[in-house]
Design an enzyme around this catalytic site. Structure first.
Site, PDB file in Angstrom:
ATOM      1  N   HIS A   1      10.300  -7.075   0.423  1.00  0.00           N
ATOM      2  CA  HIS A   1      10.022  -5.214   0.265  1.00  0.00           C
ATOM      3  C   HIS A   1       9.727  -4.928   1.428  1.00  0.00           C
ATOM      4  CE1 HIS A   1       8.236  -2.091  -1.927  1.00  0.00           C
ATOM      5  NE2 HIS A   1       7.449  -1.624  -1.129  1.00  0.00           N
TER       6      HIS A   1
ATOM      7  N   ASP B   1      -1.096  -0.552   2.511  1.00  0.00           N
ATOM      8  CA  ASP B   1      -0.509  -0.134   1.001  1.00  0.00           C
ATOM      9  C   ASP B   1       0.099   1.407   2.288  1.00  0.00           C
ATOM     10  OD1 ASP B   1       1.311   0.520  -0.264  1.00  0.00           O
ATOM     11  OD2 ASP B   1       1.037   1.445  -2.050  1.00  0.00           O
TER      12      ASP B   1
END
Length: 316
Positions: A225, A147
């Site tokens: 995404h 992330d």
């Protein structure tokens, strides 16, 4: 430029996110002013016990109480988190007047910072959300992907997240501050794990093992995404934001999630990301990560510069 709060500190091993509503009384407002203005001193007093723990605490103030707490001109873009209702899911808007983003390499330091804040705030606030985050393996989320890969680094961080004198429509007291957006997402890991690694990678837009960016489908088709969460200007330059997301949860209770927190000098950039994810780009093709992740909170704040934060305590 006015010195900012520690919004640009790197990812730590532990974090605590506290969101409060302020009780609407004069006594509560005075109490909150005293606490938020003293956060730098509280942090220093705790940090001295272990400087290597890198304890920091960022204070964000919401739109509803900005005028009563600060008496400073309102930041140009500050307003409540706007609900985004998509065909699949909704980016909900939930109450939040104060945000305390506590970070440290030691969980006990976060705990102590939280304890002292709670003691000092007392009955002046109502707790809206408390989340304890942790660094997971090599900075991965609980979906198994690294992330924050798109975060700016080095000198680019301040340029991306701190309001500058050159920004249009700003007032002098906003310089050195930063807009903050938080959302709490719960993951359906059982459903996610039913996908193949290749299917998961197509949704995220990166390889799972080595975090290499992969191409999207052709124009007009479903975007990943990483693409939907990237906002570019007319010349193709990216409007970067700083994500300091943290996993949270408990295997014994079956709760798995990601606490999304974004710092930006331009609030509209984060809001445009939300629109693209929840409504789709093109419209109708929402971010497929939302088939497995549900937003249960959504709040917006402004983290004033250190000078402006400390001056709040002088308000009468």
């Amino acid at each position: 430029m006015s010195r900012s709060q520690p919004v640009d500190r790197g990812l730590t091993k532990s974090a605590t996110f506290l969101v409060f509503s302020v009780v609407p009384t004069d006594d509560s407002i005075r109490a909150v002013r005293g606490v938020v203005s003293s956060v730098p001193d509280i942090t220093k007093n705790i940090s001295i016990r272990d400087l290597d723990a890198n304890l920091t605490c960022v204070v964000g103030i919401g739109s509803r109480v900005w005028d009563s707490i600060t008496k400073l001109p309102r930041p140009a873009e500050l307003h409540p988190f706007p609900e985004v209702r998509g065909a699949k899911q909704t980016a909900v808007s939930t109450p939040g007047d104060l945000l305390f983003h506590i970070r440290a390499e030691r969980r006990d330091m976060c705990f102590e910072m939280e304890r002292q804040l709670i003691d000092k705030l007392g009955d002046a606030v109502r707790l809206e959300d408390h989340t304890t985050g942790f660094r997971y393996l090599d900075a991965r989320d609980l979906l198994g992907f690294v992330d924050g890969t798109a975060n700016p680094v080095g000198g680019d961080v301040v340029d991306a997240v701190v309001v500058s004198e050159s920004d249009n429509g700003i007032n002098a007291t906003s310089v050195g501050g930063s807009y903050v957006v938080v959302q709490k997402y719960l993951h359906d890991l059982k459903a996610w794990k039913m996908l193949s690694t290749k299917q998961q990678e197509a949704i995220i837009g990166r390889t799972k093992l080595d975090n290499i960016e992969i191409d999207d489908a052709e124009d007009g088709q479903q975007q990943a995404h990483k693409t939907l969460a990237t906002i570019k200007d007319a010349s193709g330059g990216e409007h970067a934001i700083l994500r300091d997301n943290m996993p949270f949860g408990s295997p014994s209770t079956g709760e798995y999630g990601t606490y999304f927190i974004a710092y930006s000098r331009r609030l509209w950039v984060v809001e445009k990301m939300m629109e693209r994810m929840f409504l789709g780009h093109p419209p109708g093709l929402h971010d497929r990560i939302l088939d497995f992740s549900t937003a249960i909170t959504g709040s917006t704040f402004f983290a004033p510069s250190l000078k402006s934060l400390e001056a709040i305590g002088d308000e009468k």
